[in-house]
Scaffold this active site. Structure first.
Site, PDB file in Angstrom:
ATOM      1  N   TYR A 169     -32.642   8.165   1.058  1.00  0.00           N
ATOM      2  CA  TYR A 169     -31.769   8.033  -0.811  1.00  0.00           C
ATOM      3  C   TYR A 169     -32.667   7.542  -1.600  1.00  0.00           C
ATOM      4  O   TYR A 169     -33.481   7.899  -1.372  1.00  0.00           O
ATOM      5  CB  TYR A 169     -30.065   7.156  -0.558  1.00  0.00           C
ATOM      6  N   CYS A 340     -19.412   4.473  19.924  1.00  0.00           N
ATOM      7  CA  CYS A 340     -19.272   5.483  20.110  1.00  0.00           C
ATOM      8  C   CYS A 340     -19.185   6.914  18.897  1.00  0.00           C
ATOM      9  O   CYS A 340     -19.525   8.270  18.612  1.00  0.00           O
ATOM     10  CB  CYS A 340     -17.917   6.274  20.864  1.00  0.00           C
ATOM     11  N   GLN A 414     -10.155   7.420  33.666  1.00  0.00           N
ATOM     12  CA  GLN A 414     -11.425   8.303  34.109  1.00  0.00           C
ATOM     13  C   GLN A 414     -12.483   7.215  33.018  1.00  0.00           C
ATOM     14  O   GLN A 414     -13.448   7.065  32.664  1.00  0.00           O
ATOM     15  CB  GLN A 414     -11.159   8.989  32.893  1.00  0.00           C
ATOM     16  N   VAL A 451       3.092   5.665  41.189  1.00  0.00           N
ATOM     17  CA  VAL A 451       5.175   5.982  41.683  1.00  0.00           C
ATOM     18  C   VAL A 451       5.333   7.249  41.163  1.00  0.00           C
ATOM     19  O   VAL A 451       4.690   8.257  40.897  1.00  0.00           O
ATOM     20  CB  VAL A 451       5.913   5.293  40.073  1.00  0.00           C
TER      21      VAL A 451
HETATM   22  P1  FAD Z   1      -7.064   8.871  32.225  1.00  0.00           P
HETATM   23  O1  FAD Z   1      -7.877   7.880  32.097  1.00  0.00           O
HETATM   24  O2  FAD Z   1      -7.184   9.997  33.251  1.00  0.00           O
HETATM   25  O3  FAD Z   1      -5.642   7.701  33.675  1.00  0.00           O
HETATM   26  C1  FAD Z   1      -5.082   8.255  33.837  1.00  0.00           C
HETATM   27  C2  FAD Z   1      -4.089   7.561  34.756  1.00  0.00           C
HETATM   28  O4  FAD Z   1      -2.978   7.248  35.388  1.00  0.00           O
HETATM   29  C3  FAD Z   1      -5.385   6.831  36.050  1.00  0.00           C
HETATM   30  O5  FAD Z   1      -5.368   5.585  36.407  1.00  0.00           O
HETATM   31  C4  FAD Z   1      -4.314   7.054  37.129  1.00  0.00           C
HETATM   32  O6  FAD Z   1      -4.550   6.931  38.262  1.00  0.00           O
HETATM   33  C5  FAD Z   1      -2.758   6.800  37.381  1.00  0.00           C
HETATM   34  N1  FAD Z   1      -1.882   7.892  37.370  1.00  0.00           N
HETATM   35  C6  FAD Z   1      -1.010   9.515  37.269  1.00  0.00           C
HETATM   36  N2  FAD Z   1      -0.610   9.806  38.239  1.00  0.00           N
HETATM   37  C7  FAD Z   1       0.060   8.427  38.615  1.00  0.00           C
HETATM   38  C8  FAD Z   1       1.537   8.206  38.864  1.00  0.00           C
HETATM   39  N3  FAD Z   1       2.140   9.184  39.888  1.00  0.00           N
HETATM   40  N4  FAD Z   1       1.370   6.973  39.483  1.00  0.00           N
HETATM   41  C9  FAD Z   1       0.838   5.539  38.634  1.00  0.00           C
HETATM   42  N5  FAD Z   1      -0.304   6.417  38.332  1.00  0.00           N
HETATM   43  C10 FAD Z   1      -1.013   7.930  38.161  1.00  0.00           C
HETATM   44  N6  FAD Z   1     -13.543  10.002  26.286  1.00  0.00           N
HETATM   45  C11 FAD Z   1     -14.216   9.610  24.698  1.00  0.00           C
HETATM   46  O7  FAD Z   1     -13.246   9.850  23.858  1.00  0.00           O
HETATM   47  N7  FAD Z   1     -15.698   9.573  25.209  1.00  0.00           N
HETATM   48  C12 FAD Z   1     -16.616   9.660  26.121  1.00  0.00           C
HETATM   49  O8  FAD Z   1     -17.308   8.915  25.977  1.00  0.00           O
HETATM   50  C13 FAD Z   1     -16.204   9.800  27.303  1.00  0.00           C
HETATM   51  N8  FAD Z   1     -16.671   9.736  28.052  1.00  0.00           N
HETATM   52  C14 FAD Z   1     -15.977   9.962  29.386  1.00  0.00           C
HETATM   53  C15 FAD Z   1     -17.184  10.520  30.711  1.00  0.00           C
HETATM   54  C16 FAD Z   1     -16.822  10.545  31.517  1.00  0.00           C
HETATM   55  C17 FAD Z   1     -17.119  10.265  33.115  1.00  0.00           C
HETATM   56  C18 FAD Z   1     -15.075  10.648  32.018  1.00  0.00           C
HETATM   57  C19 FAD Z   1     -14.517  11.483  33.485  1.00  0.00           C
HETATM   58  C20 FAD Z   1     -14.149  10.832  30.718  1.00  0.00           C
HETATM   59  C21 FAD Z   1     -14.492  10.424  29.862  1.00  0.00           C
HETATM   60  N9  FAD Z   1     -14.243  10.561  28.240  1.00  0.00           N
HETATM   61  C22 FAD Z   1     -14.711  10.316  27.231  1.00  0.00           C
HETATM   62  C23 FAD Z   1     -12.406  11.214  28.466  1.00  0.00           C
HETATM   63  C24 FAD Z   1     -11.721   9.541  28.437  1.00  0.00           C
HETATM   64  O9  FAD Z   1     -11.990   8.959  29.442  1.00  0.00           O
HETATM   65  C25 FAD Z   1     -10.085  10.870  28.617  1.00  0.00           C
HETATM   66  O10 FAD Z   1     -10.029  11.531  27.566  1.00  0.00           O
HETATM   67  C26 FAD Z   1      -8.462   9.559  28.638  1.00  0.00           C
HETATM   68  O11 FAD Z   1      -9.499   8.762  30.126  1.00  0.00           O
HETATM   69  C27 FAD Z   1      -7.559   9.937  28.846  1.00  0.00           C
HETATM   70  O12 FAD Z   1      -6.424   8.546  28.775  1.00  0.00           O
HETATM   71  P2  FAD Z   1      -5.655   8.788  29.406  1.00  0.00           P
HETATM   72  O13 FAD Z   1      -4.664   7.259  29.387  1.00  0.00           O
HETATM   73  O14 FAD Z   1      -4.447  10.118  29.008  1.00  0.00           O
HETATM   74  O15 FAD Z   1      -5.380   9.617  31.007  1.00  0.00           O
HETATM   75 FE1  SF4 Z   2     -16.972   3.973  15.523  1.00  0.00          FE
HETATM   76 FE2  SF4 Z   2     -16.459   3.974  17.922  1.00  0.00          FE
HETATM   77 FE3  SF4 Z   2     -17.052   1.778  16.964  1.00  0.00          FE
HETATM   78 FE4  SF4 Z   2     -14.903   2.754  16.750  1.00  0.00          FE
HETATM   79  S1  SF4 Z   2     -15.947   2.522  18.615  1.00  0.00           S
HETATM   80  S2  SF4 Z   2     -16.101   2.014  15.178  1.00  0.00           S
HETATM   81  S3  SF4 Z   2     -15.235   5.217  16.563  1.00  0.00           S
HETATM   82  S4  SF4 Z   2     -18.486   3.846  16.708  1.00  0.00           S
END
Ligand code: FAD
Ligand code: SF4
Ligand code: NAP
Length: 676
Positions: A169, A340, A414, A451
């Site tokens: 800046y 993040c 995840q 479930v």
């Molecule tokens: P999930 O995290 O997929 O959770 C679903 C859960 O439901 C699981 O624990 C599963 O066991 C359970 N489940 C499913 N069916 C059943 C059932 N019938 N009975 C009981 N349990 C059940 N996102 C970011 O924003 N920033 C990142 O830096 C990032 N890095 C990532 C890195 C990796 C390696 C991975 C794999 C993902 C990353 N993500 C990141 C993505 C993020 O983790 C997902 O978007 C997020 O976890 C989705 O959340 P969710 O709760 O919808 O589902």
């Molecule tokens: Fe920013 Fe991620 Fe920290 Fe939230 S958790 S303040 S989005 S860096």
């Protein structure tokens, strides 16, 4: 009496004319609220919540002193000051012992307007316009505008101002030769180059009197080749102290520099020792910052003598009550910033309002009030990923009765994969937070429980929130069931061997994370400062010009040849975060990872992966093909519940897998919980 665990953090700081009640301040962040209608009311609620949360001092986002300074919001008139008083009154009413300081930001060549100004007409690598070179009258005008802006800030009820002299800046562009080629008294020798910032402080002090906090944000290590030397930084610090600064705050990097300074791969408090070195040469208190996200880190930094005050900016987005929780010994309830940048800086740089991935209420306090539920209900959540966890905690806080079911043996979904990736160690903190909140709020947690609709029907919950996430997409192609084809989950969990030559199919966030994981060797740079310095060519100890060594970075890497592929034309990695994507790409390129777009996959067989690249046949002779080809919603349970007429709602990946990330999953869940 000293605080038993954080005696330094919770000791007051006497500034002579006023006193800070503790050593933690909320650092300046542009939120975007400065620019929108009704923004002052929203800022008032946002800052007041943080003031109630126990922080000693709050610094606002940057406010421009005039039109040519650009930035968010301007303060140069009494009418504008009246608007700002909405914020100062709210903060002082919420906590009379908390100070609120307005940052004055003159963006100089980064102002984003054709009227932008600078010491020389040199366009920044990341600037939109060639700035107008300031003549003598122009310099005089800018100096007076700073003093006027500070005067108006005082009239608006602020306890002080912070003047940013770093980051590329205006003030910082006077300091280095690459942006200041003047030959008059404002350029040439370092004494001339620092004249403008020092004069800004002198005039501002003269305008506001002695009983007003005046912070100068110094470019403590600018990360530029040919940038400021350690000696010059100290010389500048001493000069601004003499010119009337109350406090000096250290800032690291210019926006255009090529070293990550706040992303999740930066170790906690990595830069604090730089502040400590400058602190030995000045008499005023010093603030350090960057990746200090928990109270024990703050206490260690203070204990090491690196600083008098610790700035936490993003951690205050993540948890407004961070300081109170530390004071009361409830650190395990802190919702920790995971660095993040996804909902804060990535939003800022794409013109969206700032918020927070782990706390979507940040900057939305007036739109997302937390009120007790009018009717308490028995709610089931299926899935303990980020979406299910966020829903359950928020709904339980409102008084609902919650049961969480998950098929896995631990909470997190995840996130349990993400936390294994070098550089994503902070994801453990989010899981610690949720785990503690489940315990504290008395949420019933049923792990190892897959479930189905029958089970839920028998349990007779009032409603089921289906947060069952995703299943990885399996591309339909010959050889996808060949032993060398490994789904990303198996690769991350180490359930299948990974060979020396690897092709990664899919270049989204997960493809990049998998590449990072399998090319890594040695300690993660995110938790080891010497490794970070070697990888990014930084020298904190000797502080050569800019702090950068200019040497080829030394990277410890696994003995693997890796290529990341995508079907789309162009360079992979475009979907990565705006402010962090470049660090992931650069880090992999330095590990020798190749990246390729325009790929059509044909088949996998014993020879490897057969494909067309831009229409030309190509055989990737690899031992392993890791499939990172996106995801599909896991919604069989929801469909079954609906078919039986049971009340159910969908959130997170189960609702929509395309472009799903944790930011969207948590935001969607929180909104639903606040409305349930
Ligand atoms: P999930 O995290 O997929 O959770 C679903 C859960 O439901 C699981 O624990 C599963 O066991 C359970 N489940 C499913 N069916 C059943 C059932 N019938 N009975 C009981 N349990 C059940 N996102 C970011 O924003 N920033 C990142 O830096 C990032 N890095 C990532 C890195 C990796 C390696 C991975 C794999 C993902 C990353 N993500 C990141 C993505 C993020 O983790 C997902 O978007 C997020 O976890 C989705 O959340 P969710 O709760 O919808 O589902
Ligand atoms: Fe920013 Fe991620 Fe920290 Fe939230 S958790 S303040 S989005 S860096
Ligand atoms: P993604 O970002 O959607 O990427 C999927 C990749 O697979 C793309 O490269 C896509 O590009 C390719 N693909 C899609 N369909 C395919 C098919 N049928 N055959 C072959 N390739 C196919 O998803 P992701 O990498 O799985 O990540 C999931 C979510 O987690 C994303 O939303 C991401 O934002 C989030 N995440 C974020 C981070 C982060 O650091 N912020 C890290 C990890 C994950 P082409 O179609 O061009 O080949």
């Amino acid at each position: 009496m000293a605080h038993p665990k954080y005696p330094l953090t919770f000791s007051p700081l006497d500034l002579g004319f006023t006193r800070l009640k503790n050593r933690i301040l909320m650092g300046s962040m542009h939120t975007g609220l400065e620019d929108i209608e009704g923004g002052f009311e929203r800022m008032a609620a946002f800052f007041a919540e943080r003031a109630r949360g126990g922080v000693g001092m709050i610094i606002t986002g940057g406010i421009a002193p005039n039109h040519e300074a650009g930035g968010g919001g301007k303060l140069s008139t009494p009418e504008e000051a009246a608007q700002h008083s909405i914020v100062t009154e709210a903060v002082h009413a919420a906590a009379p012992d908390v100070k609120i300081v307005m940052q004055i930001l003159h963006a100089g060549p980064l102002a984003g307007t054709a009227a932008c100004v600078a010491p020389s007409a040199i366009r920044s690598r990341i600037g939109r316009f060639v700035p107008n070179e300031l003549d003598a009258d122009g310099i005089e005008k800018q100096l007076n505008d700073f003093a006027n802006c500070a005067t108006q800030a005082k009239a608006a009820g602020y306890d002080g101002v912070e003047i940013i002299g770093s980051a590329g800046y205006l003030l910082s562009t006077f300091l280095v030769e690459k942006t200041n080629t003047r030959t008059d008294e404002w350029g040439g020798s370092f004494e001339n180059r620092m004249r403008f910032p020092v004069e800004v402080i002198r005039r501002t002090r003269a305008a506001v009197g002695n009983d007003f906090i005046l912070i100068f944000r110094i470019p403590a290590m600018d990360m530029l080749e040919g940038g400021m030397s350690g000696e010059e930084v100290i010389q500048l610090a001493q000069a601004v102290e003499a010119a009337g600064a109350t406090i000096i705050s250290t800032h690291f990097t210019w926006h255009e520099a090529q070293v990550p300074t706040i992303a999740t791969m930066v170790p906690r408090a990595a830069f604090a020792e730089v502040t400590g070195r400058i602190r030995k040469h000045v008499g005023v208190p010093m603030i350090t910052s960057n990746r200090i996200n928990m109270p024990d880190v703050a206490e260690q930094v203070l204990g090491a003598g690196h600083a008098d005050l610790v700035s936490m900016a993003r951690p205050m987005l993540a948890d407004a009550d961070l300081v109170n929780k530390a004071f009361e010994g409830r650190e395990d309830e802190i919702n920790t910033c995971i660095a993040c940048n996804q909902a804060c800086l990535d939003h800022t740089f794409t013109g969206k309002l700032t918020s927070c991935l782990v706390n979507p209420r940040a900057c939305n306090e007036t739109l997302m009030p937390v009120v007790p539920a009018s009717v308490v209900r028995d709610l089931a959540v299926v899935g303990a990923g980020p979406a299910g966890l966020a829903f359950a905690v928020e709904a339980a806080q409102r008084g609902h009765k919650l049961t969480i079911y998950d098929a896995g043996s631990e909470i997190g979904g995840q996130f349990n994969l993400a936390k294994r990736v070098p550089g994503k160690e902070e994801f453990h903190e989010t899981l610690r937070y949720f785990s503690r909140m489940i315990e504290k709020l008395g949420i019933s947690l049923r792990l190892n429980t897959h479930v189905d609709a029958d089970m839920l029907a028998a349990a007779s919950h009032d409603e089921v929130i289906v947060a069952t996430g995703i299943r990885p997409r399996t591309p339909d192609m010959p050889g996808i069931d060949h032993p060398m084809a490994v789904p990303y989950i198996d690769a991350i969990l180490g359930r299948k061997p990974i060979g020396r030559r690897v092709a990664i199919m899919g270049a989204g966030g997960i493809g990049f994370d998998v590449a990072t994981l399998i090319t890594h060797a040695g300690p993660s740079a995110a938790v080891d400062i010497p490794t970070f310095c070697r990888e990014w060519g930084v020298d904190f100890v000797n502080h050569p010009r800019g702090g950068v060594t200019g040497l080829v970075p030394q990277i410890e890497k696994a003995d693997r040849e890796v290529v990341i592929l995508q079907r789309r034309d162009g360079a992979p990695g475009k979907s990565l975060g705006r402010t962090t994507g470049w660090t992931h790409r650069l880090s992999l390129v330095r590990r020798g990872v190749k990246m390729m777009g325009g790929v059509t996959y044909l088949k996998i067989d014993d020879d490897g992966l057969h494909a067309l690249v831009n229409g030309e046949p190509r055989l990737f002779e690899v031992d392993t093909v890791i499939i990172c080809a996106g995801q599909e919603p896991e919604r069989a349970l929801y469909d079954a519940l609906v078919a039986r007429g049971l009340p159910a709602k969908l959130i997170g990946g189960a609702s929509e897998a395309t472009e799903l990330d944790a930011k969207r999953a948590i935001a969607e869940a929180t909104e639903l919980a606040l409305a349930s």
